[in-house]
Scaffold this motif. Structure first.
Motif, PDB file in Angstrom:
ATOM      1  N   ARG A   1       0.830  -1.203   0.000  1.00 61.48           N
ATOM      2  CA  ARG A   1       0.000   0.000   0.000  1.00 61.48           C
ATOM      3  C   ARG A   1       0.866   1.256   0.000  1.00 61.48           C
ATOM      4  NH1 ARG A   1      -2.977  -1.604   3.633  1.00 61.48           N
ATOM      5  NH2 ARG A   1      -1.956  -0.682   5.457  1.00 61.48           N
TER       6      ARG A   1
ATOM      7  N   MET B   1       2.366   1.730  -3.481  1.00 59.66           N
ATOM      8  CA  MET B   1       1.354   2.247  -4.423  1.00 59.66           C
ATOM      9  C   MET B   1       1.100   3.732  -4.182  1.00 59.66           C
ATOM     10  SD  MET B   1       0.467   0.028  -6.615  1.00 59.66           S
ATOM     11  CE  MET B   1      -0.975   0.864  -7.239  1.00 59.66           C
ATOM     12  N   THR B   2       1.057   4.125  -2.914  1.00 62.88           N
ATOM     13  CA  THR B   2       0.874   5.558  -2.600  1.00 62.88           C
ATOM     14  C   THR B   2       2.038   6.375  -3.139  1.00 62.88           C
ATOM     15  OG1 THR B   2      -0.334   4.993  -0.588  1.00 62.88           O
ATOM     16  CG2 THR B   2       0.572   7.205  -0.724  1.00 62.88           C
ATOM     17  N   THR B   3       3.262   5.871  -2.955  1.00 67.09           N
ATOM     18  CA  THR B   3       4.440   6.583  -3.459  1.00 67.09           C
ATOM     19  C   THR B   3       4.405   6.713  -4.973  1.00 67.09           C
ATOM     20  OG1 THR B   3       5.749   5.719  -1.607  1.00 67.09           O
ATOM     21  CG2 THR B   3       6.956   6.592  -3.486  1.00 67.09           C
ATOM     22  N   ALA B   4       4.077   5.602  -5.664  1.00 67.39           N
ATOM     23  CA  ALA B   4       4.038   5.639  -7.126  1.00 67.39           C
ATOM     24  C   ALA B   4       2.929   6.567  -7.624  1.00 67.39           C
ATOM     25  CB  ALA B   4       3.837   4.230  -7.671  1.00 67.39           C
ATOM     26  N   ARG B   5       1.748   6.497  -6.977  1.00 66.67           N
ATOM     27  CA  ARG B   5       0.624   7.331  -7.421  1.00 66.67           C
ATOM     28  C   ARG B   5       0.938   8.816  -7.232  1.00 66.67           C
ATOM     29  NH1 ARG B   5      -2.814   4.968  -4.700  1.00 66.67           N
ATOM     30  NH2 ARG B   5      -2.866   6.269  -2.830  1.00 66.67           N
ATOM     31  N   ILE B   6       1.445   9.183  -6.070  1.00 69.72           N
ATOM     32  CA  ILE B   6       1.768  10.595  -5.825  1.00 69.72           C
ATOM     33  C   ILE B   6       2.904  11.050  -6.733  1.00 69.72           C
ATOM     34  CG2 ILE B   6       2.714  12.184  -4.107  1.00 69.72           C
ATOM     35  CD1 ILE B   6       1.163  10.716  -1.985  1.00 69.72           C
TER      36      ILE B   6
ATOM     37  N   VAL C   1       3.692   9.909  -9.786  1.00 68.82           N
ATOM     38  CA  VAL C   1       3.217  10.071 -11.170  1.00 68.82           C
ATOM     39  C   VAL C   1       2.338  11.314 -11.299  1.00 68.82           C
ATOM     40  CG1 VAL C   1       1.755   9.044 -12.938  1.00 68.82           C
ATOM     41  CG2 VAL C   1       3.413   7.625 -11.732  1.00 68.82           C
ATOM     42  N   LEU C   2       1.380  11.484 -10.366  1.00 67.35           N
ATOM     43  CA  LEU C   2       0.486  12.643 -10.444  1.00 67.35           C
ATOM     44  C   LEU C   2       1.265  13.951 -10.287  1.00 67.35           C
ATOM     45  CD1 LEU C   2      -2.610  11.349  -8.416  1.00 67.35           C
ATOM     46  CD2 LEU C   2      -2.435  11.710 -10.885  1.00 67.35           C
ATOM     47  N   THR C   3       2.209  13.969  -9.348  1.00 70.04           N
ATOM     48  CA  THR C   3       3.021  15.178  -9.169  1.00 70.04           C
ATOM     49  C   THR C   3       3.815  15.487 -10.437  1.00 70.04           C
ATOM     50  OG1 THR C   3       3.234  14.766  -6.800  1.00 70.04           O
ATOM     51  CG2 THR C   3       4.878  16.196  -7.800  1.00 70.04           C
TER      52      THR C   3
ATOM     53  N   GLU D   1      -3.513  13.319   0.544  1.00 67.50           N
ATOM     54  CA  GLU D   1      -2.682  13.335  -0.655  1.00 67.50           C
ATOM     55  C   GLU D   1      -2.783  14.661  -1.409  1.00 67.50           C
ATOM     56  OE1 GLU D   1      -3.146   9.964  -3.160  1.00 67.50           O
ATOM     57  OE2 GLU D   1      -2.951   8.510  -1.539  1.00 67.50           O
TER      58      GLU D   1
ATOM     59  N   THR E   1      -0.447  10.046   5.071  1.00 67.29           N
ATOM     60  CA  THR E   1       0.003   9.737   3.715  1.00 67.29           C
ATOM     61  C   THR E   1       1.463   9.351   3.797  1.00 67.29           C
ATOM     62  OG1 THR E   1      -1.567  11.359   2.837  1.00 67.29           O
ATOM     63  CG2 THR E   1       0.187  10.620   1.367  1.00 67.29           C
TER      64      THR E   1
END
Length: 293
Positions: A72, A75-80, A82-84, A159, A242
Motif C-alpha cells: 500500500r 502504491m501511494t508513493t508511485a501514485r503521488i 506520477v500525479l506530481t 494526498e 500519507t
C-alpha cells in the motif's frame, strides 16, 4: 680533426618521471577516494544489511510480495510521484512557453519568480503551505467568505495537500530544462509552417511541440526521481496519514528499529531509479540532456 666540446655534445633523452596517464590518475585520486569512502561504501553497507538483517537471506525482499502495508505504501508513493510529475510538467510547459515568448524585461521578472523558490528552504515552504491549507487558513477563509463553499475543504493531511506542496517545490526543476530546450528551437521553423498555411495551433502541434519534447523528457526524469524520495513535505502536509517510501524508511529505522526492512526499501528505491535511468538512456542521450555534452 673535429673537436666535440661539452656544450655541443648530444644530450641524453630524459623521460618524465610521471607519464600523462599517471598524472591523470593522481589528479583524480582524491575525488575517487572520497567517492569510495562517502558514497560507495555506505551504499554497499545498505545493500549488505538488506540481505543480512536480521538473518542472512532474501526474507526482507519477500515482504514486497507478502506485506500489505508495504504494498500500500509503494502504491501511494508511485501514485503521488506520477500525479506530481504530470501536474508539474503541464504547469512547467505553460510557464516555459510564456517565458520564451515574453519580452526581455518580462523574462527577467518571470525568472525571478521561478528562481526565488529554489533559494527558500523546503521546510519553510512546507510550513507556509501548512498555514495556507489548514481549515482556518487563508484559502478556506476566502472560500467561505465568498460563499463558494459551506464547510472548510480538507486540503491538508491528505494526498491533496502533499501533492500541492510537492508540485510547488518541483515546478522550478520542471521549468528550467523545458525552457532551455524551447529557447534553442529555431523560430523560423514556426514561421515556415505558418507560411505554408498552418494555423497557429497546427504549427504548435506539428512543429513546436515535437521539438520541445526532449526538454519535457528531461524534466520528467528529474521531477519523478525527486518525487520518489521526497520526505519533508509528505511528513508535514501528510500528517502521518500519507506515508511515502522515504518517511516509511525513517519509521522502520528510527522508531521500529527494523534495519533490514528499512535498508531493503532503500535498496529497492535505488534499484528502481537506476533501472529507470538505464531504460531512458536507451531512448534519449542523458549526458546531452543534463548538459554534459
Amino acid at each position: 680533426m673535429t673537436i666535440v666540446t661539452r656544450a655541443n655534445a648530444p644530450r641524453a633523452i630524459t623521460r618524465p618521471f610521471f607519464t600523462p596517464t599517471t598524472r591523470y590518475w593522481l589528479l583524480i585520486a582524491p575525488a575517487l577516494a572520497m567517492m569510495v569512502v562517502f558514497y560507495l561504501y555506505p551504499v554497499g553497507r545498505v545493500l549488505w544489511m538488506s540481505v543480512t538483517e536480521p538473518s542472512p537471506g532474501l526474507d526482507n525482499y519477500a515482504l514486497l510480495a507478502t506485506s500489505a502495508s508495504i504494498q500500500r505504501m509503494l502504491m501511494t508513493t508511485a501514485r503521488i510521484g506520477v500525479l506530481t510529475t504530470v501536474i508539474t510538467l503541464i504547469l512547467a510547459y505553460i510557464v516555459s512557453y510564456a517565458l520564451v515568448h515574453a519580452s526581455p524585461s518580462t523574462q527577467r521578472w518571470m525568472f525571478l519568480g521561478v528562481l526565488i523558490p529554489l533559494w527558500i528552504s523546503v521546510l519553510v515552504r512546507a510550513f507556509a503551505w501548512f498555514v495556507l491549507l489548514r481549515r482556518e487558513g487563508l484559502i478556506n477563509t476566502a472560500l467561505l467568505s465568498t460563499g463558494l463553499v459551506d464547510t472548510p475543504l480538507n486540503l491538508i493531511w491528505n494526498e491533496t495537500g502533499v501533492m500541492i506542496g510537492m508540485v510547488h517545490y518541483m515546478l522550478p526543476l520542471g521549468i528550467l530544462p523545458i525552457y532551455a530546450n524551447m529557447r534553442d528551437i529555431d523560430q523560423r521553423c514556426i514561421a515556415a509552417a505558418r507560411g505554408l498555411g498552418a494555423t497557429p495551433f497546427e504549427a504548435f502541434r506539428k512543429v513546436f511541440l515535437p521539438l520541445s519534447l526532449p526538454g519535457v523528457v528531461g524534466a520528467s526524469i528529474l521531477v519523478f526521481i525527486f518525487s520518489l524520495g521526497f520526505f519533508v513535505t509528505p511528513a508535514l502536509l501528510g500528517g502521518g496519514k500519507t506515508l511515502m517510501i522515504a518517511e516509511y524508511i525513517k519509521v522502520q529505522i528510527l522508531e521500529v528499529v527494523r534495519w533490514g526492512v528499512g535498508t531493503m526499501l532503500a535498496a529497492t528505491l535505488l534499484i528502481v531509479i537506476a533501472s529507470l535511468l538505464a531504460g531512458l538512456s536507451r531512448v534519449v542521450d542523458l549526458r546531452k540532456l543534463f548538459g554534459a555534452g
